[in-house]
Design a protein around this motif. Sequence first.
Motif, short mmCIF file in Angstrom:
data_model
loop_
_atom_site.label_atom_id
_atom_site.label_comp_id
_atom_site.label_asym_id
_atom_site.label_seq_id
_atom_site.Cartn_x
_atom_site.Cartn_y
_atom_site.Cartn_z
N GLU A 25 129.61 66.52 -43.02
CA GLU A 25 129.71 65.09 -42.96
C GLU A 25 131.02 65.06 -41.68
O GLU A 25 130.83 63.72 -41.62
CB GLU A 25 131.16 64.98 -44.77
CG GLU A 25 130.27 64.94 -45.68
CD GLU A 25 130.96 65.04 -47.03
OE1 GLU A 25 130.46 64.54 -47.92
OE2 GLU A 25 132.24 65.93 -47.34
N GLU B 54 129.82 66.16 -39.34
CA GLU B 54 129.63 65.70 -38.06
C GLU B 54 129.22 64.46 -38.09
O GLU B 54 128.40 63.25 -37.07
CB GLU B 54 127.81 66.29 -38.12
CG GLU B 54 126.95 66.88 -36.60
CD GLU B 54 126.15 66.87 -36.70
OE1 GLU B 54 125.10 67.34 -36.77
OE2 GLU B 54 126.11 68.37 -37.40
N ILE B 55 128.43 63.84 -39.26
CA ILE B 55 128.14 62.28 -39.57
C ILE B 55 129.13 61.03 -39.30
O ILE B 55 129.03 60.63 -38.43
CB ILE B 55 127.09 62.35 -40.74
CG1 ILE B 55 126.24 63.28 -40.98
CG2 ILE B 55 127.09 60.62 -41.88
CD1 ILE B 55 125.39 63.29 -42.19
N THR B 56 130.37 61.60 -39.83
CA THR B 56 131.39 60.23 -39.07
C THR B 56 131.56 60.30 -37.57
O THR B 56 131.72 59.85 -37.41
CB THR B 56 132.23 61.40 -39.76
OG1 THR B 56 132.35 61.26 -41.56
CG2 THR B 56 133.88 60.47 -39.88
N GLN C 284 129.36 60.91 -35.53
CA GLN C 284 127.87 60.10 -35.14
C GLN C 284 128.59 58.93 -35.47
O GLN C 284 128.48 57.78 -34.32
CB GLN C 284 127.14 60.79 -35.88
CG GLN C 284 126.03 59.89 -35.60
CD GLN C 284 124.28 60.63 -36.48
OE1 GLN C 284 124.43 61.99 -36.82
NE2 GLN C 284 122.88 59.62 -35.75
N ALA C 285 129.09 57.87 -36.64
CA ALA C 285 129.14 56.99 -36.95
C ALA C 285 129.84 56.08 -35.96
O ALA C 285 129.51 55.26 -35.90
CB ALA C 285 129.16 57.12 -38.25
N ALA D 51 127.27 55.65 -44.25
CA ALA D 51 125.71 56.44 -43.35
C ALA D 51 125.14 55.83 -44.77
O ALA D 51 125.49 55.92 -45.62
CB ALA D 51 126.04 57.59 -43.51
N ASN E 219 118.58 58.08 -44.00
CA ASN E 219 119.55 59.66 -42.90
C ASN E 219 120.30 59.78 -42.12
O ASN E 219 119.95 60.35 -41.27
CB ASN E 219 117.95 60.56 -42.51
CG ASN E 219 118.21 61.54 -42.54
OD1 ASN E 219 119.05 62.35 -42.58
ND2 ASN E 219 117.49 62.22 -42.17
N ALA E 220 121.28 59.11 -41.99
CA ALA E 220 121.78 58.61 -41.63
C ALA E 220 121.27 57.90 -39.51
O ALA E 220 121.51 58.02 -38.46
CB ALA E 220 122.99 59.83 -40.38
#
Length: 131
Positions: A16, A18-20, A22-23, A51, A54-55
Amino acid sequence: MADIGSRSDSGLSAIEKEITAQAWTRLAPALCDDLRIIQSEVNQGRAQLIAWGNAEFFTVLREEIAANGKELVIVAAAGKNSIQYLDVIHKQAAAQGFASVRLHTMRPDSMLRMGKSLGYQKAETILRAVL
C-alpha cells in the motif's frame, strides 16, 4: 478500487505504501502547486486517494454540496483507461446518492472529448496569475 490514502503511513502495508507513492507521483503533474494541500486533505480524511484496477488509474475524490445536492468532485486523476474508470465512478456516485460529478482538469479539451459519452460539458473556466 482501493482507498489507499486515508490511513496513516504506519497503518499501511508495504504494498500500500508503494502504491500510495506511485499514486502521488502520477498525480503530481495534475495537482501542480496544490499537491501538498491535497495530500493534507487526504491525510485529514476530507478527500480520498483511490487506486483503480491494478493500480493503473488514480484519483483524488471529495464530496461537496452543490445547489442540486451532493456533488462528487474528481480533484485529480491520472493513469490509463480513464474512461473505463470514470464510468465506474459515475455509477458508484449515482448509487451513493450524488446528484452530479465535477472534475478539475488541466486539459479541458481532451476531457471534454473523452467524457462526452458520460455527459461532461464545460461548466467554468479558472484563470490564475502567479505573482
